[in-house]
Motif scaffolding. Structure first.
Motif, PDB file in Angstrom:
ATOM      1  N   THR A 150       0.775  -1.034   0.009  1.00  0.00           N
ATOM      2  CA  THR A 150       0.024   0.072   0.105  1.00  0.00           C
ATOM      3  C   THR A 150       0.923   1.375   0.077  1.00  0.00           C
ATOM      4  O   THR A 150       2.112   1.112  -0.091  1.00  0.00           O
ATOM      5  N   ASP A 151       0.184   2.475  -0.159  1.00  0.00           N
ATOM      6  CA  ASP A 151       0.870   3.706   0.125  1.00  0.00           C
ATOM      7  C   ASP A 151       1.883   3.652   1.494  1.00  0.00           C
ATOM      8  O   ASP A 151       3.030   4.494   1.226  1.00  0.00           O
ATOM      9  N   ASN A 152       1.393   2.845   2.430  1.00  0.00           N
ATOM     10  CA  ASN A 152       2.280   3.091   3.726  1.00  0.00           C
ATOM     11  C   ASN A 152       2.664   1.968   4.398  1.00  0.00           C
ATOM     12  O   ASN A 152       3.258   1.738   5.265  1.00  0.00           O
ATOM     13  N   LEU A 153       2.710   0.763   3.313  1.00  0.00           N
ATOM     14  CA  LEU A 153       3.241  -0.318   3.911  1.00  0.00           C
ATOM     15  C   LEU A 153       4.136  -1.241   2.827  1.00  0.00           C
ATOM     16  O   LEU A 153       3.520  -1.283   1.562  1.00  0.00           O
ATOM     17  N   ASN A 154       5.384  -1.623   2.938  1.00  0.00           N
ATOM     18  CA  ASN A 154       5.886  -2.439   2.269  1.00  0.00           C
ATOM     19  C   ASN A 154       6.845  -3.380   3.029  1.00  0.00           C
ATOM     20  O   ASN A 154       6.771  -3.121   4.128  1.00  0.00           O
ATOM     21  N   TYR A 155       7.427  -4.498   2.094  1.00  0.00           N
ATOM     22  CA  TYR A 155       8.172  -5.387   3.029  1.00  0.00           C
ATOM     23  C   TYR A 155       9.316  -5.922   2.352  1.00  0.00           C
ATOM     24  O   TYR A 155       9.285  -5.870   1.058  1.00  0.00           O
ATOM     25  N   VAL A 156      10.304  -6.485   3.128  1.00  0.00           N
ATOM     26  CA  VAL A 156      11.278  -7.191   2.262  1.00  0.00           C
ATOM     27  C   VAL A 156      11.690  -8.421   3.297  1.00  0.00           C
ATOM     28  O   VAL A 156      11.809  -8.433   4.598  1.00  0.00           O
ATOM     29  N   ILE A 157      11.818  -9.480   2.459  1.00  0.00           N
ATOM     30  CA  ILE A 157      12.429 -10.779   2.881  1.00  0.00           C
ATOM     31  C   ILE A 157      13.759 -11.068   2.508  1.00  0.00           C
ATOM     32  O   ILE A 157      13.751 -11.117   1.257  1.00  0.00           O
ATOM     33  N   GLU A 158      14.712 -10.910   3.430  1.00  0.00           N
ATOM     34  CA  GLU A 158      16.158 -11.004   2.734  1.00  0.00           C
ATOM     35  C   GLU A 158      16.836 -12.406   3.406  1.00  0.00           C
ATOM     36  O   GLU A 158      16.756 -12.956   4.511  1.00  0.00           O
ATOM     37  N   PHE A 159      17.452 -13.046   2.384  1.00  0.00           N
ATOM     38  CA  PHE A 159      17.944 -14.391   2.491  1.00  0.00           C
ATOM     39  C   PHE A 159      19.424 -14.384   2.576  1.00  0.00           C
ATOM     40  O   PHE A 159      20.079 -14.220   1.586  1.00  0.00           O
ATOM     41  N   GLN A 160      19.870 -14.317   4.066  1.00  0.00           N
ATOM     42  CA  GLN A 160      21.450 -14.369   4.236  1.00  0.00           C
ATOM     43  C   GLN A 160      21.738 -15.872   4.371  1.00  0.00           C
ATOM     44  O   GLN A 160      20.900 -16.853   4.214  1.00  0.00           O
ATOM     45  N   GLU A 161      23.003 -16.270   4.599  1.00  0.00           N
ATOM     46  CA  GLU A 161      23.551 -17.442   4.519  1.00  0.00           C
ATOM     47  C   GLU A 161      22.966 -18.463   5.544  1.00  0.00           C
ATOM     48  O   GLU A 161      22.744 -19.744   5.322  1.00  0.00           O
ATOM     49  N   TYR A 162      22.811 -17.838   6.605  1.00  0.00           N
ATOM     50  CA  TYR A 162      22.306 -18.792   7.895  1.00  0.00           C
ATOM     51  C   TYR A 162      21.161 -18.171   8.577  1.00  0.00           C
ATOM     52  O   TYR A 162      20.624 -18.610   9.633  1.00  0.00           O
ATOM     53  N   GLU A 163      20.319 -17.409   7.833  1.00  0.00           N
ATOM     54  CA  GLU A 163      19.034 -16.770   8.453  1.00  0.00           C
ATOM     55  C   GLU A 163      18.455 -16.143   7.335  1.00  0.00           C
ATOM     56  O   GLU A 163      19.048 -15.659   6.266  1.00  0.00           O
ATOM     57  N   ILE A 164      16.984 -15.853   7.367  1.00  0.00           N
ATOM     58  CA  ILE A 164      16.161 -15.169   6.685  1.00  0.00           C
ATOM     59  C   ILE A 164      15.741 -14.163   7.704  1.00  0.00           C
ATOM     60  O   ILE A 164      15.019 -14.146   8.621  1.00  0.00           O
ATOM     61  N   ASN A 165      15.983 -12.924   6.989  1.00  0.00           N
ATOM     62  CA  ASN A 165      15.352 -11.830   7.932  1.00  0.00           C
ATOM     63  C   ASN A 165      14.118 -11.013   7.232  1.00  0.00           C
ATOM     64  O   ASN A 165      13.847 -10.980   6.112  1.00  0.00           O
ATOM     65  N   LEU A 181       9.361  -4.789   7.527  1.00  0.00           N
ATOM     66  CA  LEU A 181       8.021  -3.828   7.291  1.00  0.00           C
ATOM     67  C   LEU A 181       8.706  -2.444   7.298  1.00  0.00           C
ATOM     68  O   LEU A 181       9.125  -2.013   8.372  1.00  0.00           O
ATOM     69  N   ASN A 182       8.411  -1.677   6.009  1.00  0.00           N
ATOM     70  CA  ASN A 182       8.655  -0.334   6.248  1.00  0.00           C
ATOM     71  C   ASN A 182      10.107  -0.168   6.546  1.00  0.00           C
ATOM     72  O   ASN A 182      10.431   0.746   7.508  1.00  0.00           O
ATOM     73  N   ASP A 183      11.140  -1.225   6.233  1.00  0.00           N
ATOM     74  CA  ASP A 183      12.511  -1.281   6.633  1.00  0.00           C
ATOM     75  C   ASP A 183      12.801  -1.304   8.038  1.00  0.00           C
ATOM     76  O   ASP A 183      13.824  -1.136   8.543  1.00  0.00           O
ATOM     77  N   ILE A 184      11.814  -1.682   8.854  1.00  0.00           N
ATOM     78  CA  ILE A 184      11.932  -1.956  10.136  1.00  0.00           C
ATOM     79  C   ILE A 184      11.951  -3.489  10.387  1.00  0.00           C
ATOM     80  O   ILE A 184      11.342  -4.310   9.879  1.00  0.00           O
ATOM     81  N   TYR A 185      13.208  -3.962  11.312  1.00  0.00           N
ATOM     82  CA  TYR A 185      13.155  -5.354  11.444  1.00  0.00           C
ATOM     83  C   TYR A 185      12.271  -5.879  12.447  1.00  0.00           C
ATOM     84  O   TYR A 185      11.727  -5.430  13.395  1.00  0.00           O
ATOM     85  N   ILE A 186      11.522  -6.885  11.886  1.00  0.00           N
ATOM     86  CA  ILE A 186      10.454  -7.562  12.681  1.00  0.00           C
ATOM     87  C   ILE A 186      10.896  -9.130  13.216  1.00  0.00           C
ATOM     88  O   ILE A 186       9.979  -9.760  13.760  1.00  0.00           O
ATOM     89  N   GLY A 187      11.794  -9.550  12.710  1.00  0.00           N
ATOM     90  CA  GLY A 187      12.318 -11.014  13.011  1.00  0.00           C
ATOM     91  C   GLY A 187      13.040 -11.826  12.065  1.00  0.00           C
ATOM     92  O   GLY A 187      13.399 -11.311  10.850  1.00  0.00           O
ATOM     93  N   ASN A 188      13.478 -13.009  12.497  1.00  0.00           N
ATOM     94  CA  ASN A 188      14.307 -13.784  11.594  1.00  0.00           C
ATOM     95  C   ASN A 188      13.966 -15.294  11.666  1.00  0.00           C
ATOM     96  O   ASN A 188      13.419 -15.634  12.791  1.00  0.00           O
ATOM     97  N   LEU A 189      14.271 -15.921  10.908  1.00  0.00           N
ATOM     98  CA  LEU A 189      14.349 -17.527  10.950  1.00  0.00           C
ATOM     99  C   LEU A 189      15.623 -17.982  10.814  1.00  0.00           C
ATOM    100  O   LEU A 189      16.538 -17.666   9.913  1.00  0.00           O
ATOM    101  N   GLY A 190      16.247 -18.832  11.714  1.00  0.00           N
ATOM    102  CA  GLY A 190      17.707 -19.447  11.761  1.00  0.00           C
ATOM    103  C   GLY A 190      17.841 -19.881  13.137  1.00  0.00           C
ATOM    104  O   GLY A 190      17.016 -19.869  14.002  1.00  0.00           O
ATOM    105  N   GLY A 191      19.257 -19.922  13.238  1.00  0.00           N
ATOM    106  CA  GLY A 191      19.507 -20.679  14.511  1.00  0.00           C
ATOM    107  C   GLY A 191      19.184 -19.685  15.772  1.00  0.00           C
ATOM    108  O   GLY A 191      18.730 -20.231  16.967  1.00  0.00           O
ATOM    109  N   HIS A 192      19.241 -18.406  15.694  1.00  0.00           N
ATOM    110  CA  HIS A 192      18.926 -17.409  16.725  1.00  0.00           C
ATOM    111  C   HIS A 192      17.549 -16.781  16.478  1.00  0.00           C
ATOM    112  O   HIS A 192      17.673 -15.458  16.276  1.00  0.00           O
ATOM    113  N   PHE A 193      16.530 -17.392  16.179  1.00  0.00           N
ATOM    114  CA  PHE A 193      15.402 -17.084  15.317  1.00  0.00           C
ATOM    115  C   PHE A 193      14.794 -16.051  16.493  1.00  0.00           C
ATOM    116  O   PHE A 193      14.860 -15.836  17.854  1.00  0.00           O
TER     117      PHE A 193
END
Length: 216
Positions: A74-89, A92-104
């Motif tokens: 939307t005009d007010n909302l975007n997301y990014v899901i970033e695939f690192q070697e050992y985690e997925i970050n 929302l709106n460039d604000i970190y909301i969590g990750n999947l990985g060893g230290h999830f």
């Protein structure tokens, strides 16, 4: 290779979803199986799956230039899901909301928030692993998961079984609560929304709560 992953790469892509859900915290409690063992029921050619993953992530360059999925909703909302070697970050709106990985860090979205994303192709399944529910919400969410899994080739036969195992990883020790002046939070360890334990996230949670309310 283009660093941005196009959504059409995910549509009906058995290799991707099997790879992706292996990062989740799902499990088969009765048989004591981790999610990667659970997903062995989805039969794929291991050699082709490995080659697909290597190319998909562009492993030779993943540390400095990780691949990502990004979309403006939307005009007010975007997301990014970033695939690192050992985690997925997740952002929302460039604000970190969590990750999947060893230290999830997960259990960010409420059930209602997750369901609000169902209208966006693939996003429901992408955000599923960082959603938190109570045991009483399991039966509400399961039909939605089954419906989406049934659209993925080779997942459809085992959709109920896989859904049950994914749901096991979403159950919180206690649910979400609403705090005046802040909005929705929780007291779950490994959750960005637990501002009592992680006060550094408080201002970001306040901002995102306002946006997520408007989305529903």
């Amino acid at each position: 290779m283009n660093r941005q992953i196009q959504l059409q790469e995910l549509h009906n892509n058995t290799f991707f979803w099997k790879f992706y859900f292996c990062w989740s915290r799902g499990y088969n409690e009765k048989e004591e199986l981790n999610i990667d063992e659970v997903l062995e029921v989805v039969e794929t050619d291991e050699t082709k799956a490995y080659e697909w993953e290597r190319q998909f992530l562009n492993e030779a360059d993943i540390e400095e230039n990780p691949r990502y999925i990004a979309e403006k909703l939307t005009d007010n909302l975007n997301y990014v899901i970033e695939f690192q070697e050992y985690e997925i970050n997740f952002f929302l709106n460039d604000i970190y909301i969590g990750n999947l990985g060893g230290h999830f860090e997960a259990w960010f979205f409420t059930l209602d928030e997750l369901l609000a994303f169902e209208k966006y192709p693939n996003l429901f399944l992408l955000f599923l692993p960082i959603t938190g529910i109570t045991e009483s919400q399991r039966d509400i969410l399961k039909p939605f998961i089954v419906k989406h899994l049934e659209s993925i080739p080779k997942f459809e036969i085992y959709s109920h079984y896989i859904a049950d195992c994914l749901l096991n990883g979403l159950i919180m020790e206690s649910g979400f609560v609403e705090i005046e002046g802040v909005g929705i939070t929780n007291n779950q360890n490994h959750s960005v929304r637990n501002i009592a334990t992680y006060p550094r996230y408080k201002e970001d949670v306040i901002e995102l709560n306002k946006i997520l309310i408007a989305l529903q």
